[in-house]
Design a protein around this motif. Structure first.
Motif, PDB file in Angstrom:
ATOM      1  N   TRP A   1       0.724  -1.226  -0.051  1.00 52.92           N
ATOM      2  CA  TRP A   1       0.006   0.042  -0.016  1.00 52.92           C
ATOM      3  C   TRP A   1       0.889   1.185  -0.107  1.00 52.92           C
ATOM      4  O   TRP A   1       0.474   2.361  -0.492  1.00 52.92           O
ATOM      5  N   ALA A   2       1.983   1.186   0.706  1.00 51.70           N
ATOM      6  CA  ALA A   2       2.888   2.352   1.020  1.00 51.70           C
ATOM      7  C   ALA A   2       3.451   2.724  -0.621  1.00 51.70           C
ATOM      8  O   ALA A   2       3.809   4.068  -0.709  1.00 51.70           O
ATOM      9  N   LEU A   3       3.442   1.883  -1.388  1.00 54.55           N
ATOM     10  CA  LEU A   3       4.254   2.026  -2.801  1.00 54.55           C
ATOM     11  C   LEU A   3       3.556   3.159  -3.299  1.00 54.55           C
ATOM     12  O   LEU A   3       3.972   3.895  -4.124  1.00 54.55           O
ATOM     13  N   ALA A   4       2.190   3.068  -3.227  1.00 51.49           N
ATOM     14  CA  ALA A   4       1.409   4.180  -3.735  1.00 51.49           C
ATOM     15  C   ALA A   4       1.889   5.724  -3.527  1.00 51.49           C
ATOM     16  O   ALA A   4       1.910   6.622  -4.346  1.00 51.49           O
ATOM     17  N   TYR A   5       2.248   6.050  -2.217  1.00 51.94           N
ATOM     18  CA  TYR A   5       2.788   6.842  -1.693  1.00 51.94           C
ATOM     19  C   TYR A   5       4.070   7.385  -2.233  1.00 51.94           C
ATOM     20  O   TYR A   5       4.413   8.440  -2.567  1.00 51.94           O
ATOM     21  N   HIS A   6       4.813   6.282  -2.153  1.00 48.58           N
ATOM     22  CA  HIS A   6       6.286   6.427  -2.612  1.00 48.58           C
ATOM     23  C   HIS A   6       6.424   6.808  -4.088  1.00 48.58           C
ATOM     24  O   HIS A   6       7.072   7.636  -4.533  1.00 48.58           O
ATOM     25  N   GLY A   7       5.528   5.993  -4.880  1.00 49.61           N
ATOM     26  CA  GLY A   7       5.176   6.483  -6.412  1.00 49.61           C
ATOM     27  C   GLY A   7       4.834   7.926  -6.611  1.00 49.61           C
ATOM     28  O   GLY A   7       5.357   8.374  -7.598  1.00 49.61           O
ATOM     29  N   ALA A   8       3.949   8.135  -5.862  1.00 49.51           N
ATOM     30  CA  ALA A   8       3.259   9.498  -6.060  1.00 49.51           C
ATOM     31  C   ALA A   8       4.185  10.571  -5.858  1.00 49.51           C
ATOM     32  O   ALA A   8       4.404  11.364  -6.559  1.00 49.51           O
ATOM     33  N   TYR A   9       5.297  10.435  -4.788  1.00 47.39           N
ATOM     34  CA  TYR A   9       6.060  11.416  -4.519  1.00 47.39           C
ATOM     35  C   TYR A   9       7.365  11.399  -5.562  1.00 47.39           C
ATOM     36  O   TYR A   9       7.457  12.480  -6.023  1.00 47.39           O
ATOM     37  N   GLU A  10       7.626  10.235  -6.020  1.00 44.46           N
ATOM     38  CA  GLU A  10       8.610  10.191  -7.158  1.00 44.46           C
ATOM     39  C   GLU A  10       8.257  10.746  -8.455  1.00 44.46           C
ATOM     40  O   GLU A  10       8.951  11.366  -9.248  1.00 44.46           O
ATOM     41  N   PHE A  11       7.038  10.539  -8.940  1.00 48.10           N
ATOM     42  CA  PHE A  11       6.461  10.756 -10.197  1.00 48.10           C
ATOM     43  C   PHE A  11       5.740  11.986 -10.137  1.00 48.10           C
ATOM     44  O   PHE A  11       5.304  12.631 -11.347  1.00 48.10           O
ATOM     45  N   GLY A  12       5.051  12.575  -8.931  1.00 43.23           N
ATOM     46  CA  GLY A  12       4.106  13.747  -8.962  1.00 43.23           C
ATOM     47  C   GLY A  12       4.809  14.684  -7.818  1.00 43.23           C
ATOM     48  O   GLY A  12       4.126  15.924  -7.961  1.00 43.23           O
ATOM     49  N   GLY A  13       5.626  14.271  -7.240  1.00 45.89           N
ATOM     50  CA  GLY A  13       6.142  15.373  -6.248  1.00 45.89           C
ATOM     51  C   GLY A  13       5.034  15.255  -5.031  1.00 45.89           C
ATOM     52  O   GLY A  13       4.030  14.588  -4.916  1.00 45.89           O
ATOM     53  N   PRO A  14       5.420  16.188  -4.048  1.00 44.19           N
ATOM     54  CA  PRO A  14       4.564  16.476  -2.829  1.00 44.19           C
ATOM     55  C   PRO A  14       3.294  16.626  -3.117  1.00 44.19           C
ATOM     56  O   PRO A  14       2.354  16.171  -2.273  1.00 44.19           O
ATOM     57  N   ALA A  15       2.738  17.419  -3.992  1.00 44.11           N
ATOM     58  CA  ALA A  15       1.433  17.763  -4.384  1.00 44.11           C
ATOM     59  C   ALA A  15       0.630  16.568  -4.472  1.00 44.11           C
ATOM     60  O   ALA A  15      -0.413  16.449  -3.998  1.00 44.11           O
ATOM     61  N   ALA A  16       1.310  15.560  -5.310  1.00 41.61           N
ATOM     62  CA  ALA A  16       0.672  14.139  -5.699  1.00 41.61           C
ATOM     63  C   ALA A  16       0.402  13.540  -4.389  1.00 41.61           C
ATOM     64  O   ALA A  16      -0.673  12.857  -4.118  1.00 41.61           O
ATOM     65  N   VAL A  17       1.276  13.413  -3.487  1.00 41.39           N
ATOM     66  CA  VAL A  17       1.009  12.712  -2.291  1.00 41.39           C
ATOM     67  C   VAL A  17       0.169  13.272  -1.561  1.00 41.39           C
ATOM     68  O   VAL A  17      -0.803  12.584  -0.801  1.00 41.39           O
ATOM     69  N   GLN A  18       0.069  14.617  -1.389  1.00 40.08           N
ATOM     70  CA  GLN A  18      -0.918  15.249  -0.673  1.00 40.08           C
ATOM     71  C   GLN A  18      -2.594  15.144  -0.856  1.00 40.08           C
ATOM     72  O   GLN A  18      -3.334  15.197  -0.402  1.00 40.08           O
ATOM     73  N   GLY A  19      -2.393  14.526  -2.310  1.00 39.41           N
ATOM     74  CA  GLY A  19      -3.785  14.232  -2.928  1.00 39.41           C
ATOM     75  C   GLY A  19      -4.352  13.033  -2.565  1.00 39.41           C
ATOM     76  O   GLY A  19      -5.437  12.687  -2.829  1.00 39.41           O
ATOM     77  N   LEU A  20      -3.412  12.264  -1.677  1.00 38.65           N
ATOM     78  CA  LEU A  20      -4.069  10.890  -1.335  1.00 38.65           C
ATOM     79  C   LEU A  20      -4.399  10.996   0.098  1.00 38.65           C
ATOM     80  O   LEU A  20      -4.016  11.897   0.694  1.00 38.65           O
ATOM     81  N   PRO A  21      -5.218   9.961   0.582  1.00 39.35           N
ATOM     82  CA  PRO A  21      -5.683  10.135   2.065  1.00 39.35           C
ATOM     83  C   PRO A  21      -4.648   9.897   2.879  1.00 39.35           C
ATOM     84  O   PRO A  21      -3.853   9.179   2.787  1.00 39.35           O
ATOM     85  N   GLY A  22      -4.509  10.661   3.820  1.00 40.05           N
ATOM     86  CA  GLY A  22      -3.211  10.884   4.864  1.00 40.05           C
ATOM     87  C   GLY A  22      -1.956  11.354   4.189  1.00 40.05           C
ATOM     88  O   GLY A  22      -1.196  11.239   4.966  1.00 40.05           O
ATOM     89  N   GLY A  23      -2.272  11.816   3.005  1.00 38.48           N
ATOM     90  CA  GLY A  23      -0.928  12.362   2.128  1.00 38.48           C
ATOM     91  C   GLY A  23      -0.273  13.597   2.961  1.00 38.48           C
ATOM     92  O   GLY A  23       1.065  13.703   3.122  1.00 38.48           O
ATOM     93  N   ALA A  24      -0.917  14.564   3.513  1.00 36.72           N
ATOM     94  CA  ALA A  24      -0.626  15.664   3.953  1.00 36.72           C
ATOM     95  C   ALA A  24       0.185  15.539   5.349  1.00 36.72           C
ATOM     96  O   ALA A  24       1.106  15.665   5.638  1.00 36.72           O
ATOM     97  N   GLU A  25      -0.437  14.327   6.053  1.00 33.25           N
ATOM     98  CA  GLU A  25       0.349  13.647   7.363  1.00 33.25           C
ATOM     99  C   GLU A  25       1.743  13.055   6.816  1.00 33.25           C
ATOM    100  O   GLU A  25       2.630  13.156   7.813  1.00 33.25           O
ATOM    101  N   SER A  26       1.847  12.362   5.786  1.00 32.92           N
ATOM    102  CA  SER A  26       2.860  11.753   5.151  1.00 32.92           C
ATOM    103  C   SER A  26       3.915  12.822   5.098  1.00 32.92           C
ATOM    104  O   SER A  26       5.311  12.705   5.468  1.00 32.92           O
TER     105      SER A  26
END
Length: 329
Positions: free
Chosen positions: A215-240
């Protein structure tokens, strides 16, 4: 569809591969991730000595980590230890490079590397970095050339597709299926997840331990391919990102990839606790036995010929057994 397994290379991987053979898995792939793993080739050699039937291979090799002669010699060694059982997959380096702060290698480099590697295994004289070279191994030092092993290429876009079609024997995929999957006769698809009991919640401790790393790969991949904004678009992304941002800029990839494919890191745990577990079924192959079976049938209908399951958590035997039952029952 064949059912295979994968392991984030660890000291116990040879024993887990032997277990997978006993359970009936077709092939075992291990990762080339030196920043968090023991050597992939040493691990495969030990696995070869402990098994008789299961297919073996690195999934995936990252070309920039080794000279093509080094990988060719290692491939020949493994082919001698496990004749007829070796397959090789190459990728541009999601974990094997990005977790060390590098970007992925270019497809031009990948193409030239695979050409040189293939040529070496065929016994040819090849040019690499301006020098002419050939496998000179005498009898007893490697199998006679040519050393024929199938080569797969991990590709998602048109440049990778071109290289895979021209130089590969199949397409190795993960995270998402590219639109050209049906053009290949061999398509292993690497997945994560767990078989949940009827009524089991996605935030159970079992789900966190067994499916959380995938599951965490969704957050790792979002960071690498879309940057912090992509992570923040996921549930709990802001906290991550709150956790990641406590790290200096030039070390944030270390915070993002901590525990990658093995366990939930601090940033991942923050996202999980903030409700990120709600997307567990969407980003992993997690669900009841029947739900997992349905997802696998969908993959097969789209052109996947081999499902590759990576077990996580403290009980790999249980995870391997539960998934195989769902996949083949």
């Amino acid at each position: 569809m064949e059912v295979s397994c994968a392991f984030p290379t660890a000291l116990d991987s040879p024993d887990n591969i032997a277990l997978a053979e006993q359970l009936g898995y077709a092939r075992a792939w291990v990762y080339d991730t030196p920043q968090q793993s023991p050597d992939v080739w040493m691990t495969l050699a030990l696995a070869a000595e402990r098994t008789e039937r299961i297919g073996l291979g690195p999934g995936v090799l990252v070309p920039s980590l080794r000279h093509p002669m080094v990988n060719a010699a290692a491939t020949a060694t493994l082919a001698a230890l496990a004749p007829g059982r070796v397959s090789i997959a190459f990728g541009t380096g999601f974990t094997g490079r990005r977790a060390m702060g590098y970007r992925a290698i270019t497809w031009a480099y990948m193409e030239s590397y695979i050409r040189a590697y293939r040529g070496l295994l065929q016994g040819e004289v090849v040019e690499w970095e301006g020098a002419q070279m050939q496998m000179l191994h005498p009898d007893g030092h490697a199998p006679a050339r040519p050393v024929d092993v199938p080569i797969l290429v991990g590709a998602l876009g048109p440049k990778g597709h071109k290289v895979a079609k021209e130089l590969g024997d199949g397409l190795y995929v993960t995270l998402q299926l590219p639109p050209f999957v049906n053009e290949y006769s061999w398509v292993p698809n690497l997945v994560w997840g767990t078989v949940l009991d009827e009524g089991e919640a996605t935030d159970s401790e079992h789900a966190r331990l067994a499916a959380g790393p995938g599951w965490a790969l969704a957050y790792h991949g979002a960071y690498e391919f879309g940057g912090p904004a992509a992570v923040q678009g996921l549930p709990g992304g802001a906290e991550s990102m709150d956790v990641v941002n406590r790290t200096p800029d030039d070390r944030r990839h270390l915070a993002v990839h901590a525990g990658h494919c093995v366990e939930i890191g601090e940033a991942d745990q923050a996202a999980w606790d903030a409700g990120g577990h709600a997307i567990l079924r969407d980003v992993t192959i997690s669900g009841t036995r029947d739900q997992v079976r349905h997802r696998l049938d969908e993959f097969a209908s789209k052109g996947v010929t081999e499902i590759v399951f990576q077990p996580c958590g403290p009980d790999p035997r249980a995870e391997l057994e539960r998934f195989l039952d769902a996949a083949t029952g």
